[in-house]
Enzyme design. Structure first.
Site, PDB file in Angstrom:
ATOM      1  N   ALA A   1       0.826  -1.216   0.000  1.00  0.00           N
ATOM      2  CA  ALA A   1       0.000   0.000   0.000  1.00  0.00           C
ATOM      3  C   ALA A   1       0.860   1.266   0.000  1.00  0.00           C
ATOM      4  O   ALA A   1       0.623   2.198  -0.784  1.00  0.00           O
ATOM      5  CB  ALA A   1      -0.930  -0.003   1.209  1.00  0.00           C
ATOM      6  N   TYR A   2       1.846   1.312   0.873  1.00  0.00           N
ATOM      7  CA  TYR A   2       2.696   2.513   0.982  1.00  0.00           C
ATOM      8  C   TYR A   2       3.420   2.766  -0.350  1.00  0.00           C
ATOM      9  O   TYR A   2       3.411   3.887  -0.871  1.00  0.00           O
ATOM     10  CB  TYR A   2       3.702   2.334   2.124  1.00  0.00           C
ATOM     11  CG  TYR A   2       4.668   3.475   2.307  1.00  0.00           C
ATOM     12  CD1 TYR A   2       4.263   4.690   2.868  1.00  0.00           C
ATOM     13  CD2 TYR A   2       6.015   3.352   1.929  1.00  0.00           C
ATOM     14  CE1 TYR A   2       5.168   5.733   3.039  1.00  0.00           C
ATOM     15  CE2 TYR A   2       6.917   4.385   2.104  1.00  0.00           C
ATOM     16  CZ  TYR A   2       6.496   5.584   2.659  1.00  0.00           C
ATOM     17  OH  TYR A   2       7.391   6.619   2.826  1.00  0.00           O
TER      18      TYR A   2
ATOM     19  N   LYS B   1       3.027   6.037  -2.967  1.00  0.00           N
ATOM     20  CA  LYS B   1       4.144   6.910  -3.372  1.00  0.00           C
ATOM     21  C   LYS B   1       4.360   6.850  -4.891  1.00  0.00           C
ATOM     22  O   LYS B   1       4.785   7.833  -5.494  1.00  0.00           O
ATOM     23  CB  LYS B   1       5.421   6.519  -2.624  1.00  0.00           C
ATOM     24  CG  LYS B   1       5.359   6.798  -1.121  1.00  0.00           C
ATOM     25  CD  LYS B   1       5.287   8.289  -0.796  1.00  0.00           C
ATOM     26  CE  LYS B   1       5.383   8.559   0.691  1.00  0.00           C
ATOM     27  NZ  LYS B   1       5.347   9.997   1.024  1.00  0.00           N
TER      28      LYS B   1
ATOM     29  N   THR C   1      13.494   8.420  11.612  1.00  0.00           N
ATOM     30  CA  THR C   1      12.356   9.231  12.068  1.00  0.00           C
ATOM     31  C   THR C   1      11.355   8.309  12.754  1.00  0.00           C
ATOM     32  O   THR C   1      11.543   7.091  12.792  1.00  0.00           O
ATOM     33  CB  THR C   1      11.627   9.900  10.874  1.00  0.00           C
ATOM     34  OG1 THR C   1      11.042   8.859  10.077  1.00  0.00           O
ATOM     35  CG2 THR C   1      12.542  10.760  10.028  1.00  0.00           C
TER      36      THR C   1
HETATM   37  N1  LIG Z   1      11.926   8.258   6.953  1.00  0.00           N
HETATM   38  C1  LIG Z   1      12.240   7.736   5.767  1.00  0.00           C
HETATM   39  O1  LIG Z   1      13.180   6.929   5.632  1.00  0.00           O
HETATM   40  C2  LIG Z   1      11.453   8.134   4.544  1.00  0.00           C
HETATM   41  C3  LIG Z   1      11.859   7.600   3.304  1.00  0.00           C
HETATM   42  C4  LIG Z   1      11.160   7.980   2.156  1.00  0.00           C
HETATM   43  C5  LIG Z   1      10.104   8.872   2.256  1.00  0.00           C
HETATM   44  N2  LIG Z   1       9.719   9.366   3.474  1.00  0.00           N
HETATM   45  C6  LIG Z   1       8.603  10.312   3.505  1.00  0.00           C
HETATM   46  O2  LIG Z   1       9.032  11.489   4.179  1.00  0.00           O
HETATM   47  C7  LIG Z   1       7.894  12.160   4.735  1.00  0.00           C
HETATM   48  C8  LIG Z   1       8.162  12.495   6.190  1.00  0.00           C
HETATM   49  O3  LIG Z   1       8.220  11.296   6.937  1.00  0.00           O
HETATM   50  P1  LIG Z   1       9.162  11.108   8.215  1.00  0.00           P
HETATM   51  O4  LIG Z   1      10.070   9.984   7.913  1.00  0.00           O
HETATM   52  O5  LIG Z   1       9.688  12.412   8.633  1.00  0.00           O
HETATM   53  O6  LIG Z   1       8.107  10.523   9.268  1.00  0.00           O
HETATM   54  P2  LIG Z   1       7.403  11.175  10.551  1.00  0.00           P
HETATM   55  O7  LIG Z   1       8.417  11.705  11.499  1.00  0.00           O
HETATM   56  O8  LIG Z   1       6.425  10.155  10.999  1.00  0.00           O
HETATM   57  O9  LIG Z   1       6.651  12.438   9.933  1.00  0.00           O
HETATM   58  C9  LIG Z   1       5.423  12.346   9.279  1.00  0.00           C
HETATM   59  C10 LIG Z   1       4.699  13.637   9.560  1.00  0.00           C
HETATM   60  O10 LIG Z   1       3.485  13.639   8.816  1.00  0.00           O
HETATM   61  C11 LIG Z   1       2.474  14.075   9.689  1.00  0.00           C
HETATM   62  N3  LIG Z   1       1.140  13.679   9.245  1.00  0.00           N
HETATM   63  C12 LIG Z   1       0.641  12.438   9.056  1.00  0.00           C
HETATM   64  N4  LIG Z   1      -0.643  12.508   8.678  1.00  0.00           N
HETATM   65  C13 LIG Z   1      -0.968  13.835   8.629  1.00  0.00           C
HETATM   66  C14 LIG Z   1      -2.134  14.560   8.315  1.00  0.00           C
HETATM   67  N5  LIG Z   1      -3.284  13.939   7.974  1.00  0.00           N
HETATM   68  N6  LIG Z   1      -2.104  15.909   8.337  1.00  0.00           N
HETATM   69  C15 LIG Z   1      -0.963  16.551   8.675  1.00  0.00           C
HETATM   70  N7  LIG Z   1       0.181  15.923   9.031  1.00  0.00           N
HETATM   71  C16 LIG Z   1       0.169  14.574   8.991  1.00  0.00           C
HETATM   72  C17 LIG Z   1       2.837  13.486  11.039  1.00  0.00           C
HETATM   73  O11 LIG Z   1       2.117  14.139  12.067  1.00  0.00           O
HETATM   74  P3  LIG Z   1       1.733  13.415  13.485  1.00  0.00           P
HETATM   75  O12 LIG Z   1       2.919  13.617  14.372  1.00  0.00           O
HETATM   76  O13 LIG Z   1       0.523  14.162  13.906  1.00  0.00           O
HETATM   77  O14 LIG Z   1       1.470  11.978  13.161  1.00  0.00           O
HETATM   78  C18 LIG Z   1       4.327  13.778  11.056  1.00  0.00           C
HETATM   79  O15 LIG Z   1       4.582  15.093  11.455  1.00  0.00           O
HETATM   80  C19 LIG Z   1       6.710  11.214   4.528  1.00  0.00           C
HETATM   81  O16 LIG Z   1       5.980  11.620   3.392  1.00  0.00           O
HETATM   82  C20 LIG Z   1       7.380   9.878   4.284  1.00  0.00           C
HETATM   83  O17 LIG Z   1       6.548   9.002   3.548  1.00  0.00           O
HETATM   84  C21 LIG Z   1      10.379   9.012   4.618  1.00  0.00           C
END
Ligand SMILES: NC(=O)c1ccc[n+]([C@@H]2O[C@H](COP(=O)([O-])OP(=O)(O)OC[C@H]3O[C@@H](n4cnc5c(N)ncnc54)[C@H](OP(=O)(O)O)[C@@H]3O)[C@@H](O)[C@H]2O)c1
Length: 290
Positions: free
Chosen positions: A191-192, A196, A231
């Site tokens: 799904a994820y 993307k 994260t």
């Molecule tokens: N970490 C990785 O290795 C990685 C790799 C590829 C892509 N990404 C992408 O990078 C982005 C940031 O992820 P991250 O790794 O930094 O994870 P994270 O720390 O979990 O951050 C995700 C953020 O999105 C917010 N969020 C989720 N649903 C929301 C909504 N309906 N409205 C507003 N905010 C919402 C969360 O808020 P809450 O605190 O309220 O839940 C949190 O602040 C994401 O799009 C993720 O898919 C991450």
């Protein structure tokens, strides 16, 4: 000089918070950088973290699953600043483990990760100023999901040329997961990754549309992978692969957000480590995150 206005979705933690940090440092007094969160307490705590570092982000509530919340932010910014220069669609979710049924994971992932990006862009485009930069945080899991699909589905993602067409593909995946025959129909069981991939295909179409839009000058829409970043989203992962810090993960999103005026070669692209990954046109396997 009027301040540059930037909005980062889901920026109370992780990569989003690091993007706000970098933009605040870059613009200093010449910027109004909005740290946004769906939860006020978590958002204000994040603002305090940056204030202790001597930075000065603004805060606004924003839930990317709620159009009214998006419109409120847009209207407040329009009233105060007249427009927006940078939009980073960072908010995203990933289900941990397999406890949640696949059909719920599909609907939930696509709601936040795909529709959140699409609706934010549509809501904010009317106030994006000339020279604006819109960056979606996708992932290299997009090509990974693509390579797991049937050739017929890959071709449909390659050929899709309208936003409605991409949304139809996302809906088709959700419907197939409800019946449980999505793998038989050629989709991946992911799904994820599929959500993307939807963002990457959406970016391609939005970029093509923006190139033809004569009402805007020098507005670029691209997406990127931040790398494999330590994260909340990856906290439960085990394994030896080294994770980047959130500040390192912010590098490519910030690079895209600050592309100089007159940049023409980056429109509708997926980037990783500041490099274009043209996976719809060429085979980019093997995929390495960092
Ligand atoms: N970490 C990785 O290795 C990685 C790799 C590829 C892509 N990404 C992408 O990078 C982005 C940031 O992820 P991250 O790794 O930094 O994870 P994270 O720390 O979990 O951050 C995700 C953020 O999105 C917010 N969020 C989720 N649903 C929301 C909504 N309906 N409205 C507003 N905010 C919402 C969360 O808020 P809450 O605190 O309220 O839940 C949190 O602040 C994401 O799009 C993720 O898919 C991450």
């Amino acid at each position: 000089m009027s301040p540059k206005v930037a909005v980062v979705t889901g920026s109370n933690s992780g990569v989003g918070l690091a993007i706000v940090r970098a933009l605040c440092k870059h613009f200093g007094e010449n910027g109004a950088v909005y740290l946004t969160a769906r939860n006020e307490e978590r958002g204000m705590q994040a603002v305090e973290v940056l204030k202790k570092e001597g930075l000065n982000p603004r805060f606004h509530l924003l839930d990317v699953n709620n159009v009214t919340s998006m419109e409120k932010l847009r209207d407040d910014i329009k009233t105060e600043h007249g427009g927006v220069d940078i939009l980073v669609n960072n908010a995203g979710i990933a289900y941990k483990g397999n406890d949640t049924p696949m059909c719920e994971q599909a609907a939930g992932s696509i709601k936040t990760n795909y529709h959140g990006v699409l609706l934010m862009t549509d809501t904010f485009l009317p106030i994006i100023r000339d020279g604006g930069r819109i960056t979606h945080i996708a992932s290299l899991v997009a090509p990974m999901a693509y390579y797991k699909m049937s050739e017929e589905l890959q071709q449909r993602f390659k050929d899709v040329s309208t936003v409605a067409g991409v949304t139809d593909l996302m809906n088709e995946f959700i419907e197939a997961t409800k019946i449980g025959d999505h793998v038989k129909k050629g989709w991946s069981d992911w799904a994820y990754g599929t959500s993307k991939l939807g963002v990457a295909a959406l970016t391609k179409v939005q970029g093509e549309n923006m190139s033809k839009d004569t009402s805007k000058k020098d507005v670029l829409i691209n997406c990127c992978c931040p790398g494999y970043v330590e994260t909340g989203m990856t906290a439960h992962h085990s394994g030896a692969q080294k994770r980047l810090t959130p500040d390192q993960g912010a590098d490519t999103p910030v690079y895209l957000s600050l592309l100089p005026a007159g940049t023409t070669d980056l429109q509708g692209k997926l980037l990783s480590k500041r490099k274009v990954k043209n996976f719809f046109e060429e085979d980019i396997r093997p995929i390495t995150f960092n």
